[in-house]
Scaffold this motif. Structure first.
Motif, PDB file in Angstrom:
ATOM      1  N   UNK A 174      -6.874  10.062  -1.508  1.00  0.00           N
ATOM      2  CA  UNK A 174      -6.777  11.495  -0.643  1.00  0.00           C
ATOM      3  C   UNK A 174      -7.055  10.944   0.781  1.00  0.00           C
ATOM      4  N   UNK A 175      -7.790   9.822   1.037  1.00  0.00           N
ATOM      5  CA  UNK A 175      -8.153   9.489   2.289  1.00  0.00           C
ATOM      6  C   UNK A 175      -7.441   7.938   2.922  1.00  0.00           C
ATOM      7  N   UNK A 176      -6.490   7.671   2.067  1.00  0.00           N
ATOM      8  CA  UNK A 176      -5.893   6.083   2.623  1.00  0.00           C
ATOM      9  C   UNK A 176      -4.594   6.147   2.524  1.00  0.00           C
ATOM     10  N   UNK A 177      -3.923   5.371   3.481  1.00  0.00           N
ATOM     11  CA  UNK A 177      -2.497   5.593   3.944  1.00  0.00           C
ATOM     12  C   UNK A 177      -1.844   4.592   2.921  1.00  0.00           C
ATOM     13  N   UNK A 178      -1.963   4.611   1.735  1.00  0.00           N
ATOM     14  CA  UNK A 178      -1.120   3.839   0.612  1.00  0.00           C
ATOM     15  C   UNK A 178      -1.359   4.423  -0.734  1.00  0.00           C
ATOM     16  N   UNK A 179      -0.474   4.000  -1.626  1.00  0.00           N
ATOM     17  CA  UNK A 179      -0.610   4.040  -2.954  1.00  0.00           C
ATOM     18  C   UNK A 179      -0.250   2.616  -3.705  1.00  0.00           C
ATOM     19  N   UNK A 180      -1.053   2.229  -4.462  1.00  0.00           N
ATOM     20  CA  UNK A 180      -0.734   0.905  -5.170  1.00  0.00           C
ATOM     21  C   UNK A 180      -0.353   1.249  -6.732  1.00  0.00           C
ATOM     22  N   UNK A 181       0.789   0.524  -7.077  1.00  0.00           N
ATOM     23  CA  UNK A 181       1.280   0.669  -8.390  1.00  0.00           C
ATOM     24  C   UNK A 181       1.182  -0.428  -9.136  1.00  0.00           C
ATOM     25  N   UNK A 182       0.430  -0.729 -10.204  1.00  0.00           N
ATOM     26  CA  UNK A 182       0.259  -1.778 -11.209  1.00  0.00           C
ATOM     27  C   UNK A 182       1.500  -1.633 -12.224  1.00  0.00           C
ATOM     28  N   UNK A 183       2.185  -2.616 -12.255  1.00  0.00           N
ATOM     29  CA  UNK A 183       3.797  -2.590 -12.961  1.00  0.00           C
ATOM     30  C   UNK A 183       3.534  -3.669 -14.270  1.00  0.00           C
ATOM     31  N   UNK A 184       3.589  -3.179 -15.340  1.00  0.00           N
ATOM     32  CA  UNK A 184       3.628  -3.950 -16.587  1.00  0.00           C
ATOM     33  C   UNK A 184       4.894  -3.587 -17.309  1.00  0.00           C
ATOM     34  N   UNK A 185       5.263  -4.671 -18.035  1.00  0.00           N
ATOM     35  CA  UNK A 185       6.537  -4.537 -18.880  1.00  0.00           C
ATOM     36  C   UNK A 185       6.043  -3.799 -20.192  1.00  0.00           C
ATOM     37  N   UNK A 186       7.164  -3.519 -20.981  1.00  0.00           N
ATOM     38  CA  UNK A 186       6.708  -2.508 -22.186  1.00  0.00           C
ATOM     39  C   UNK A 186       5.809  -3.320 -23.047  1.00  0.00           C
ATOM     40  N   UNK A 187       5.785  -4.695 -23.156  1.00  0.00           N
ATOM     41  CA  UNK A 187       5.144  -5.452 -24.002  1.00  0.00           C
ATOM     42  C   UNK A 187       3.566  -5.846 -23.282  1.00  0.00           C
ATOM     43  N   UNK A 188       3.218  -5.029 -22.244  1.00  0.00           N
ATOM     44  CA  UNK A 188       1.989  -5.163 -21.433  1.00  0.00           C
ATOM     45  C   UNK A 188       1.773  -6.417 -20.539  1.00  0.00           C
ATOM     46  N   UNK A 189       2.918  -7.297 -20.269  1.00  0.00           N
ATOM     47  CA  UNK A 189       2.660  -8.064 -19.278  1.00  0.00           C
ATOM     48  C   UNK A 189       2.707  -7.682 -17.932  1.00  0.00           C
TER      49      UNK A 189
END
Length: 167
Positions: A69-84
């Protein structure tokens, strides 16, 4: 949930806007919310596969998304369906607004991709950012966006995201 609420709901809607239009909406499960930093989990929400050349987002992928709510970004950790771990996709945005079971985030065109091993760090869409006219319409927001992208890149090339994304 109010803008500054630390309450945690089971489900929340993510609404990503760009240039005044809703780009995508999707449901997500709330993992954590301390009133400033909201963490959700969501499956890949777009139809089909999106191949960027450096990474493919596809059905089965799971995104752990961090909004502030106080930063100018969003970070998305992306994992494959198997968790990789595939890597981190970072959106430069205005600070998130959380209210009424919904997260509203305005995409400001700048993005950063960081591969799982941290070896590849790519600044993305700087041409779209320039073409958006934000620097003319809202110079303060454009400056914040530039600083946010620089800060994300510096973190990615340094210590990485581990401390930033803890919840």
């Amino acid at each position: 949930m109010s803008v500054n609420s630390a309450e945690v709901a089971d489900e929340i809607e993510i609404a990503l806007t760009k240039a005044g239009r809703t780009k995508i909406r999707y449901p997500a499960s709330v993992l954590s919310d301390d009133g400033t930093h909201l963490v959700v989990s969501a499956p890949w929400a777009a139809p089909g596969v999106r191949d960027f050349g450096f990474v493919r987002f596809e059905p089965g992928d799971v995104f752990t998304e961090h909004f502030w709510r106080d930063r100018w970004y969003a970070v998305k950790e992306v994992r494959a369906g198997d968790g990789t771990l595939k890597g981190w996709y970072c959106d430069v945005t205005r600070p998130a607004v959380v209210a009424g079971g919904r997260v509203e985030v305005e995409d400001l065109d700048l993005d950063l991709w960081v591969s799982a091993d941290g070896a590849t760090v790519l600044r993305l869409d700087e041409d779209e950012f320039e073409a958006s006219g934000l620097a003319t319409r809202d110079p303060e927001a454009a400056a914040e966006a530039g600083r946010a992208l620089d800060a994300l890149e510096l973190r990615a090339r340094g210590a990485g995201f581990a401390g930033l994304l803890s919840y």
